[in-house]
Design an enzyme around this catalytic site. Sequence first.
Site: not given
Lengths: 504, 504
Positions: A384, A268-269, A265, A290, A380
């Site tokens: 996906g 920041s992580v 995804g 993605e 948000n």
Amino acid sequence: MYEDRIRNASLRDRVISADEAAAFFQDGMTVGMSGFTRAGDAKEVPLALAERSKRLGRPIRINLWTGASVAEEVDRALTEAGCLARRLPYQSEKLLRDAINRGEVMYLDQHLSLTVEMIRDGQLGNLDIAVIEAVAITEDGGIIPSTSVGNSPTFVKMADKVIIELNYGQPAALEGMHDVYIPIDRPNREPIPILEVGDRIGTPYIPVDMDKVAGIVITNKLDHFSPVSPVDEETEAIAGHLLDFFEHEIRAGRMTDSLHPLQSGIGSVANAVLSGLKKSRFENLEMYSEVLQDSVFELIDSGKLRYASGCSITLSPARAKDVLDRIADYRDKIVLRPQEISNHPGLVRRLGIIAMNTAIEADIYGNVNSTHVMGTKMMNGIGGSGDFARNAYITIFVTKSTAKNGAISSIVPMASHVDHTEHDVDILVTEQGLADLRGLAPRERAQVIIRNCAHPYYRDALMDYYRDALKLGGHTPHVLDQALSWHSRFMKEGSMRIPVVEHR
Amino acid sequence: MYEDRIRNASLRDRVISADEAAAFFQDGMTVGMSGFTRAGDAKEVPLALAERSKRLGRPIRINLWTGASVAEEVDRALTEAGCLARRLPYQSEKLLRDAINRGEVMYLDQHLSLTVEMIRDGQLGNLDIAVIEAVAITEDGGIIPSTSVGNSPTFVKMADKVIIELNYGQPAALEGMHDVYIPIDRPNREPIPILEVGDRIGTPYIPVDMDKVAGIVITNKLDHFSPVSPVDEETEAIAGHLLDFFEHEIRAGRMTDSLHPLQSGIGSVANAVLSGLKKSRFENLEMYSEVLQDSVFELIDSGKLRYASGCSITLSPARAKDVLDRIADYRDKIVLRPQEISNHPGLVRRLGIIAMNTAIEADIYGNVNSTHVMGTKMMNGIGGSGDFARNAYITIFVTKSTAKNGAISSIVPMASHVDHTEHDVDILVTEQGLADLRGLAPRERAQVIIRNCAHPYYRDALMDYYRDALKLGGHTPHVLDQALSWHSRFMKEGSMRIPVVEHR
């Protein structure tokens, strides 16, 4: 300037202004626009539509479909102008989010691979207009997309009218990077013939019936990217736990140094994990994901990443120019696909993806909330994550153990909204540690999650809740009266912290 | 008697008694047994293991993997003897359920297509012994399964030792009905080459390394099927709403009279729907499902159903003999597959399945609980519903609008446990009516679900909750303090009914 990018000469006389394009839109129409994570979105026509609405003194209200999020200024302008009656399948803009949470915009938060299936099956109604950004139009009228493919191939196929935003500010060298493939309608569909992350199975352009091209709008506006939060101590700790876990899996003989194809995804992580990989001993890595962010290009540059498949290129403003100037160098290492292919659950299963996505909160049994703050307010969207999570080889969710300076524990007794069920979550990671939930029953999961993932401040209170729940029994013990009390407390008192008097 | 069913003569001297087989089992072992929805399960060895534990005066505690549920007497005997330390991926036996809910048996409630992936990937540990029911053993030592395939092919592949229960009470004519296919390990997997529901892609037997066959136990015990609840007024009403919906979809041009391939969960509603199809004008129907029940054979007999793919044949005691005596007649109309293929999400997507499964409860936004009574007590398990729901062409959940003589509303403010998220639920049906949720935002869903699906007795109270929630706002409005209050009330007062004084 742009003429050589319209290689079919007969289409050159269809160039119109954005205002002329905006005149096609009527109240109640459904519109599909290109754009995925702020990359490759239609830039001129939506703003002209917002302007036209303002001039008219009443909004032209549309049902807007996109790939995923578009430039913030686009969703903002359309929201401000009151143009959005409905919106799907993903967004990440503050004004729009607020309008959704007030119930002013009807928002469909969908699995990103599924939207086009429903559209092609006629389950979401007719698509009146598609607005698609292109870097070029081929001799045969094919659309060369720009920095994302998203849902555009199906929008172009299904729309009554197609408006192309020809963007000569986007590098022409993007041509050749896309692989456009639309599965045929069911029930006579062939298997999607991707066997390796880099396999190309379609065309480098979106085929279009030229009679449907209602206009070509010229622009040179760049993608409006957002800065990526920098790696901090906590995201670095999360990345460290994950890299340790990968080492553990290699030692157990379940993976090689090349791991499995990675999905990540955004945020920041994700950046921290991918940066961690850069310094790792892993090699010949592959991504089947993605969004291709800064870190993907850094991993390619460092020689760690062999190939990356995605559906959009979303860069930070700081890195965008450098990467896009050299984009031709990446053409044999990157493929951009429609999101139904980049996120296809059957391919996720076949390729054995390691899926890494971000949670807003997780409960002590491993149910994950990816979308709703305090169970009610949309952040948000699921994006996906659901396409990947259910069928991945290993499904990982990451979150910092607290938010709002510790006022919120991301590990809660019961998730206030569930997007990913206990059945789908293998690994949960916070900066505190990693919980390997594979093979564990809920009562075992609770102990591992509380011990390894919860912030020390909240650990005892979670264990108290769990012990109280155990007295009532059940496969997944809960005290229903208390299950959402942490969220209620936050709503009333601004913190999940338990006042000392209550605390045992 | 049975000798001609062991066609490889060299294996005939491996015949042993169930007691001898039970002697292989040691504390801490992991055992994989055949069986799916009480069909084709190992019948002698597990009971002998329970007996041996009793004789020893201490349980031999094992980790038991199956396909899905096995004969009630098997799970009951093993539970009573204390043999079950862990159990996966599905069960439906009362004593075992109680032990799970007391935390005595660690139960993994898994998507039924996923278990074997985790086993082959080594994520669930070593498999010591497989116990597989067979109707015959081929010349090459291949195992011909009986009334289910389940997870047996992978159990046989991965186990250190294989014990075959050769059941000469099961019809030899089942041979030829199975299609055994194991996808190769990832990441180099080929697409699964099924293009139509009846395609055969594997072998009619389970290949086995003959050196691993530790014993063959002979039995002639029949499958211990359970009666199916008869169709009643409410299930008939649910079936009626569904058939009307199919007509609606045909009129809208989205389906033909052959619909799409059908998947149906088990139970009385499924039976009512399939019985309804028998009287309908639909024709050339196909099923791509898990369990083939009585009604599937009736549909084939009536000429309505062209082909059925499943992973087990589970009949009512009343119909079992008749169907099994004529099983050879069905061999060109039925295929039995491993559950990872019958339930494969990629195939569900490719074939465009209509998925119909049962909910315990659904909330006003369409989140579905399939597993946990009052959020805590395990009923059976998620089974294959998650394999089908996320990728189906249309995902349908059915439930009666109330349970316990009206004391429980199956439509609740917030689901007390979520197995299927709002993202995955297209259609919700009760005897009251059908809610078509496609294309609707949560606020729209709430109104349609309350109006169409809730029982009239609870409709106003649900609308009151929703209106109160609306005052607090959000994409998915909730009053967190009240969200689970209906369940709490039931736990305390034995009913979700709101006392008159509280009711506005």
